[in-house]
Design an enzyme around this catalytic site. Structure first.
Site, PDB file in Angstrom:
ATOM      1  N   LYS A   2     -21.893  41.499 -71.288  1.00  0.00           N
ATOM      2  CA  LYS A   2     -23.270  41.984 -71.425  1.00  0.00           C
ATOM      3  C   LYS A   2     -23.839  42.326 -70.049  1.00  0.00           C
ATOM      4  O   LYS A   2     -23.632  41.587 -69.083  1.00  0.00           O
ATOM      5  CB  LYS A   2     -24.123  40.901 -72.097  1.00  0.00           C
ATOM      6  CG  LYS A   2     -25.564  41.329 -72.374  1.00  0.00           C
ATOM      7  CD  LYS A   2     -26.336  40.207 -73.037  1.00  0.00           C
ATOM      8  CE  LYS A   2     -27.758  40.594 -73.369  1.00  0.00           C
ATOM      9  NZ  LYS A   2     -28.521  39.509 -73.993  1.00  0.00           N
TER      10      LYS A   2
ATOM     11  N   SER B 255     -30.687  40.715 -78.253  1.00  0.00           N
ATOM     12  CA  SER B 255     -30.450  41.754 -77.287  1.00  0.00           C
ATOM     13  C   SER B 255     -28.969  42.029 -76.986  1.00  0.00           C
ATOM     14  O   SER B 255     -28.650  43.083 -76.460  1.00  0.00           O
ATOM     15  CB  SER B 255     -31.153  41.399 -75.983  1.00  0.00           C
ATOM     16  OG  SER B 255     -30.658  40.185 -75.465  1.00  0.00           O
TER      17      SER B 255
ATOM     18  N   SER C   7     -30.526  35.919 -79.046  1.00  0.00           N
ATOM     19  CA  SER C   7     -29.877  37.183 -78.662  1.00  0.00           C
ATOM     20  C   SER C   7     -28.359  37.210 -78.758  1.00  0.00           C
ATOM     21  O   SER C   7     -27.755  38.267 -78.595  1.00  0.00           O
ATOM     22  CB  SER C   7     -30.291  37.574 -77.246  1.00  0.00           C
ATOM     23  OG  SER C   7     -31.581  38.150 -77.257  1.00  0.00           O
TER      24      SER C   7
END
Lengths: 495, 96
Positions: free
Chosen positions: A81, A156, A180
């Site tokens: 990420k 996210s 997330s």
């Protein structure tokens, strides 16, 4: 329904294939880039792909293996990420503010996994500074859900979840501040683990809300999550909040049964009017599976669940407003070349470099901390955080783990909540409390509702990852939901 | 509670954002709505409840105050929008 074969793309299978010499890491990495070329133009899961970095790491892993080294992660491809710092790949946090930023060091989790031999494929899309539940807040683009390209992958860590679900990587790293990791895992039909606060170092995880942020794995199986966590976890002198407790081998505890274990069914997670009936039906079926496996199901209550949303959306923005003050366009990040004096430079650079949701949150946070409102908002939220934490303490006196839906609905349509921040915040209603209490949780696939994946989460007490992994693994071994594959076309790599 | 445009501008100044007029209007409406939702917390009596600021496993972690190797100057400056002679360069802070 398409199911992946038992020989599908898991860390365990990759390890076996590498070990037996059926495939080399370099070859696997090349095939994953080919798969990426096939699916990513539609998904847009990656912000940056790094073939050179990856192939070099893969060659190194193959060399180490040829010299007799063998570990479960040696030569295993991994997506990262884009809020985790990587010294040889850009780190943008999905923000224009950090466009082109190249961190001078690796996040500790990245460094540890590199040492274990993983092959970093690239950086995945995220809501800007991890603030969002859909990737729609990314300053670059929105990632599409592999199960339905018109829907969000969740957020996210949506880029990481979509990449794993589509077979464009073996596993991925995400971060979870209010859900997330778990929410996108649920939306994309994969496994997502949020470790206990302090279990994994936050050094090099670009700070959003420092008392809540944790990095964790997104994988295809519970065992894979256990393998990654074992390598990520542990004390780090560079993060004073990282725990000094020893790290157990999380894989060893798998395979055991749940007979005699008490699993708590949180009343508030299934009775709230906001839960899609198809989601609660899938979760109730999952509870039935655990019952059949010999677990005792007990009802527990987390009475302050309904207050988690306001508490979270006061405390996380308050911490963010302080953390994001560092983006002043001096040491790194965007700086408006037209600005006249330093104050003008701050205002204009931040105005142009930060997106709408980030501005909203740092403004809420600054307001909650400002003179005259501190007691009414910030302090009040901190007190209710205590009540939320106590709810869990009391619940865990009656059970070993808590079961509930990860999300109130399945993946929503792109654009559906984009103009209504409060509606978007509601997507996190079942994941927020866990971060506020600092505990661990794992979301695993438990069904489909109208063709879209449903996730069930297993929540555990502080530093009790071994228990939730064991409970999740017991379910996974007698079900096939985790092997379902999205209708993306093309061939997934088979080992 | 509803925020006035002045309040939004005041908050924007606290966090150093040069908002446009459209943004001021938008955030006035959105932040007011969000804050109104937060007022639900007042349903709870928390007079006797201590606040929780952090949930780490330990408190007051100390380390030895010892110099150790970190980034070289060039590495530290590599991402700077403007640098000169081994320093970050900023716009004038004081007038004159």
């Amino acid at each position: 329904m398409r199911y992946v074969r038992a020989s599908g793309l898991t860390i365990t299978n990759v390890h076996a294939a590498l070990q037996s010499g059926r495939i080399r890491s370099v070859e696997l990495t090349e095939r994953l880039f080919a798969r990426m070329a096939q699916v990513d133009p539609r998904l847009r899961a990656f912000l940056h792909v790094a073939p050179e970095v990856a192939l070099q790491a893969a060659e190194e892993a193959d060399r180490r293996r040829a010299e007799g080294e063998d570990s479960p992660l040696l030569g295993v491809p991994l997506a990262i990420k884009d809020v985790l710092c990587t010294r040889d790949m850009p780190t943008t946090c999905g923000s224009r503010m950090l466009e082109g930023f190249r961190p001078p060091y690796d996040a500790t989790v990245v460094a540890r996994l590199r040492q274990a031999g993983v092959v970093p494929l690239g950086k995945t899309n995220t809501d800007e500074f991890a603030m969002g539940s859909s990737t729609e807040n990314s300053a670059y683009w929105t990632t599409h859900n592999p199960w339905d390209l018109d829907r969000v992958p969740g957020g996210s860590s949506g880029g990481s979840a979509a990449a794993v679900a589509a077979g464009a990587t073996v596993a991925a790293l995400g971060t979870d501040t209010g859900g997330s990791i778990r929410q996108p895992a649920a939306f994309c039909c994969i496994v997502g683990l949020k470790p206990t606060y302090g279990r994994v170092s936050r050094h090099g995880l670009v700070a959003f809300a420092s008392s809540l942020d944790q990095a964790g794995p997104l994988t295809r199986t519970v065992r894979d999550a256990a393998l990654l966590l074992s390598a990520m976890a542990g004390h780090d002198p560079l993060d004073a909040t990282s725990a000094t407790r020893p790290v157990p081998c999380y894989v060893e505890g798998l395979g055991g049964d749940v007979r005699g274990m008490r699993l708590g069914l949180a009343r508030e997670y299934l009775c709230e009017s906001g839960v899609d009936p198809a989601v609660s039906a899938a979760v109730r079926d999952a509870v039935g599976v655990w019952r059949d496996l010999g677990a005792e199901i007990v009802e527990v209550s987390l009475p302050h669940t309904t207050y988690a949303l306001p508490v979270y959306y006061l405390l996380a923005p308050a911490e963010a407003s302080a953390n994001l003050a560092r983006y002043d366009g001096v040491r790194y990040g965007f700086c408006d070349p037209e600005a006249e004096d330093i104050w003008d430079a701050y205002r204009k650079s931040r105005e142009a470099g930060l997106g709408a949701e980030v501005k909203r949150r740092i403004m809420i946070g600054a307001y909650a901390l400002s003179a005259g409102y501190y007691d009414a908002y910030y302090l009040k939220a901190q007190k209710v955080r205590t009540l939320i934490k106590r709810d869990f303490t009391e619940a865990f006196e009656r059970c070993h783990a808590i079961i509930g839906p990860t999300t109130p609905s399945t993946a929503f349509a792109i654009g559906e909540k984009a103009d209504d921040p409060l509606q978007m915040y509601m997507a996190d209603v079942f994941t927020l409390s866990l971060n506020l209490a600092g505990l661990c949780g794992v979301s695993i696939p438990c069904g489909l509702a109208d063709g879209l994946p449903v996730g069930v989460q297993v929540l555990g007490n502080a530093f009790d990852e071994a228990t939730i992994l064991r409970v999740a693994d017991a379910y996974e071994r007698v079900t096939r939901w985790h092997q379902m594959r999205p209708p993306l076309g093309g061939d997934e790599i088979d080992l | 509670m509803a925020l006035s445009a002045e309040q939004v501008l005041h908050i924007a100044e606290l966090v150093k954002l040069a908002l446009t007029d459209e943004e001021v209007a938008l955030y006035q409406q959105q932040l007011s709505e969000i804050l109104e939702h937060f007022d639900r917390l007042n349903e709870l009596n928390t007079d006797a409840i201590p606040p929780t600021a952090q949930v780490a496993d330990q408190q007051n972690v100390y380390r030895e105050d010892r110099v150790r190797e970190w980034l070289a100057t060039e590495e530290a400056l590599a991402n700077a929008p403007d640098a000169a002679d081994g320093f970050f360069r900023v716009r004038p802070v004081l007038e004159g």
